[in-house]
Design an enzyme around this catalytic site. Structure first.
Site, PDB file in Angstrom:
ATOM      1  N   GLU A 283       0.805  -1.216   0.000  1.00  0.00           N
ATOM      2  CA  GLU A 283       0.000   0.000   0.000  1.00  0.00           C
ATOM      3  C   GLU A 283       0.848   1.280   0.000  1.00  0.00           C
ATOM      4  OE1 GLU A 283      -2.877  -0.312   3.144  1.00  0.00           O
ATOM      5  OE2 GLU A 283      -3.782  -2.124   2.297  1.00  0.00           O
ATOM      6  N   GLU A 514      -4.737  -8.418  -0.396  1.00  0.00           N
ATOM      7  CA  GLU A 514      -5.421  -8.318   0.897  1.00  0.00           C
ATOM      8  C   GLU A 514      -6.913  -8.168   0.686  1.00  0.00           C
ATOM      9  OE1 GLU A 514      -4.143  -5.487   3.802  1.00  0.00           O
ATOM     10  OE2 GLU A 514      -2.007  -5.877   3.447  1.00  0.00           O
TER      11      GLU A 514
END
Length: 744
Positions: A283, A514
């Site tokens: 991220e 994820e």
């Protein structure tokens, strides 16, 4: 006309399909099933958007993240964000991550469990700090040796992995995980001053009764420490050219050491069969890069919660100027609202260790006016290149060029490895040009229902398309009702993200690195009642969206440290599909027993007496464990599991005759879990439109084969799996209704 072969085949010990005349299915005596390991591929390659094996079969990969607590060290004290030791916490150079995600002695049970659950791909969290915490260029070989042993055990259980250089809001010392503490020293920042100056919300240092608050850690993406470090890491040459360290620009020093650290790790893992590649960075955040204004953070794309200083206030606080900042609380329908204000840094402490103070003040972003009040001098400083005046784009101008360097460095060690590339969670993919590095690049986005995660609520009645709302959609069109509405909502969001990867990056595989749900939903009610119905429906809707979009994924997460009180032991999160509290660790098995059970080889009696013991500790398994086609002799076209009826439908288009090579096989493998269908052949009903099949309960695998010479290339093949127990139960119910009805 319907002809049923169930009864005649039961005596032979084989449950065959119900052959429906209109499907024109060819039902011959099934060919002997290959051993579970016969078609196991040692390599994973790709064909455009599909992962493939050595036989050209399309792969659908499923797995887990190992694990949330891997963000934290095990020594000098076992890391957990509710713990704080004034001396040990700040000693960031003398730490160890050996034992993350779990001790080597426990690995056989955990790997066997994952294999039994059909989760055979591991996203292995390895924060930068774990391998280079001692100082720049000093690597923790003890931890790397531990990783070698851990990863070396995976092939015995049919497990592959890819390396995730994990980070959240840059570092543990800025409220997340990832980078070593010395990176702040290089930038000239004082980690011990972050709390008082509001530069970061660090749960460890805020541990008081009732604290830490859930979901506070993401607010660090709008605070001074995290924003500064990401900006320096990706764009220091552009926005902070005056800041150097040991003769290098701050950007080159930081990014070079990051790349070199994971390239070093790659050289140490090069010979391990289980490793299929390296992710770039979990991220990645833009910091200040691209902000149109520094007057305020956009609440649509940022979490404004708790203490919420503006960008200018962040600069001023860090340079010793007290500020009265807004404090935000949860609200509805907007996520948060200003609750009150409070003064921060009344002692005028500085977050900078250098005499020059704030980097951004040095570069003319802000200063004080004649009255000593902080004011912005260039509110659009980070939106344009300071020299050319051209508008900047984080992904195009800074992130993708970094990815190119990283991917080339990793693939210089081993060309066959994949490089997994992602944007921020729930965002579309970065855009690739022809000149960017494309070799074995994989699109690896993340997705969560941010609304449910933030409020930690899900009752199956109403869900919202946060993706649509962030893009300017209205609340009415972004609202969905009921379980089917949740499935439709999530399916559309996953579809959009997958589509963005194909359009922006080209024909590349997509794996959602994820996806997951909080287990402490609805005020943790399930922990006391044991009723996880809402969780099951939530998880089912999420995975249904993934499977119907035919994407690969690794669930967040499997954490052996999880308990009801502290969750995954990191910043109040509780996502693990495994919990030690629910696990009966008194049941033990030898490594040999577990390996044989998981690999499909002939298990010993000990290992097969009670295979359900591998479900011990599992949470929401009704939804997390589900059938799927793992290796497809053709191209997948449809996949869907009905959690209520236990019906699984899979359709694929077989190989074209001209695509067949000497290595090609026409066997498709489907994972059929004991959890839903029982541990023997009598629990499974199968219908196929063409070909033959055989079920091996020991390996939980259904093998389907078709005859290429007889197959019509334009025709798809469908496979339908049902539970015999569920079918018998429904038949009994229907017969009962018939026998009890009154004829008028």
């Amino acid at each position: 006309m319907v002809t049923t072969h169930l009864e005649e085949q039961t005596n032979a010990g084989i449950i065959t399909s119900t052959t429906i005349a209109k499907t024109k299915a060819t039902r011959t005596a099934p060919a002997p099933a290959p051993a579970a390991h016969e078609w196991t591929s040692s390599n994973i390659t790709h064909d455009a958007e599909w992962f493939t094996d050595d036989h050209g079969r399309k792969l659908l990969l499923r797995g887990v993240n190992l694990c949330g607590s891997s963000k934290l060290p095990t020594k000098p004290y076992e890391g957990s964000t509710h713990l704080y030791d004034e001396k040990l916490f700040w000693d960031h150079r003398n730490v160890s991550f050996v034992g993350r995600p779990f001790p080597l002695s426990d690995a056989p049970m955990h790997f066997a469990r994952l294999r039994a659950w059909g989760l055979t791909l591991v996203r292995l969290l390895i924060p930068w700090e774990s391998i280079e915490h001692k100082g720049p260029g000093e690597y923790d070989e003890e931890y790397i040796e531990y990783l070698r042993h851990l990863i070396g055990m995976m092939p015995a259980y049919g497990i592959k992995c890819f390396i995730d250089p994990h980070q959240d809001t840059w570092s543990r010392f800025s409220g997340g995980s990832g980078a070593p503490g010395w990176t702040f020293e290089v930038a000239g920042m004082d980690i011990k001053a972050f709390k008082e100056t509001g530069a970061a919300y660090v749960h460890n240092t805020n541990a008081v009764p009732g604290d830490p608050l859930p979901m506070v850690w993401p607010t660090n993406y709008t605070k001074l420490a995290s924003c500064t470090m990401f900006t320096l890491f990706f764009a220091g040459d552009t926005f902070a050219p005056k800041h150097t360290y040991e003769g290098q620009s701050i950007q080159q020093f930081l990014s070079n050491h990051f790349i070199q650290a994971f390239q070093h790790l790659a050289t140490r893992l090069i010979d391990l069969e289980a490793v299929i590649g390296f992710e770039v960075l979990n991220e990645p955040h833009h910091g200040y890069i691209g902000l149109e204004t520094l007057k305020a953070f956009d609440p649509i794309v940022n979490l404004i919660f708790g203490d919420a200083p503006t960008p200018l206030q962040c600069f001023a606080l860090g340079d010793g100027f007290p500020q009265k900042v807004g404090v935000y609380a949860k609200s509805w329908p907007i996520p948060t609202r200003k609750s009150h204000t409070r003064w921060i840094n009344e002692n005028r402490r500085k977050a900078w260790t250098t005499g020059d103070g704030c980097i951004w003040r040095q570069h003319g972003v802000w200063d004080t006016n004649g009255k000593g009040k902080p004011v912005l001098k260039n509110s659009s400083y980070f939106s344009k290149h300071p020299e050319t005046g051209d508008k900047v784009d984080f992904y195009q101008d800074f992130y993708v060029p970094f990815v190119n360097r990283y991917a080339q460095a990793i693939q210089k060690v081993r060309k066959e490895w994949f490089c997994f590339v992602e944007p921020m969670a729930n965002e579309p993919s970065p855009v690739y040009s022809e000149s960017d590095h494309h070799h074995n690049v994989v699109f690896a986005p993340h997705w969560y229902d941010l609304n449910c995660v933030f409020y930690k609520k899900f009752d199956g009645r109403v869900t919202h398309d946060v993706q649509s709302l962030q893009n300017g959609g209205n609340v009415i069109s972004a609202t969905y009702f009921g379980r089917n509405g949740a499935k439709k909502n999530y399916r559309g969001q996953i579809k959009n993200i997958k589509k963005s990867g194909l359009e922006n990056m080209g024909q590349k595989p997509c794996i959602f690195g994820e996806v997951g749900i909080p287990m402490d939903l609805n005020q943790r009610a399930a922990f006391s009642t044991g009723d996880y119905t809402n969780h099951i429906h939530f998880m089912d809707a999420m995975i249904h969206a993934l499977e119907t979009n035919l994407v690969n994924f690794t669930l967040w997460n499997y954490d052996v440290c999880n308990d009801d009180e502290y969750g995954d032991h990191w910043n109040g999160e509780n996502f693990s599909i495994f919990s030690s509290k629910q696990s009966d660790q008194s049941v033990e098995a030898t490594t040999e027993d577990l390996a044989s059970l998981s690999s499909g080889e002939s298990p010993t009696k000990t290992a097969t007496e009670d295979p359900s013991r591998l479900h011990d500790g599992g949470r929401v398994l009704q939804a997390a464990i589900r059938p799927y086609a793992s290796k497809v002799a053709g191209t997948p076209e449809k996949a869907e599991f009905d959690i209520d009826s236990l019906e699984y439908i899979f359709e694929f288009k077989p190989f074209d005759k001209q695509d067949i090579s000497s290595k090609t096989v026409t066997t498709t493998e489907l994972y059929i879990p004991h959890y839903h269908y029982g541990s023997n052949k009598t629990g499974v009903l199968v219908e196929v439109s063409e070909g033959t099949w055989e079920y091996n309960p020991d390996s939980q695998t259904l093998y389907h084969r078709y005859d290429l010479s007889r197959n019509n290339d334009s025709k798809s093949i469908s496979i339908r799996v049902n539970s015999a127990n569920e079918a018998n139960r429904m038949k009994s119910i229907n017969n009962s209704k018939i026998s009890n009805c009154t004829v008028m």
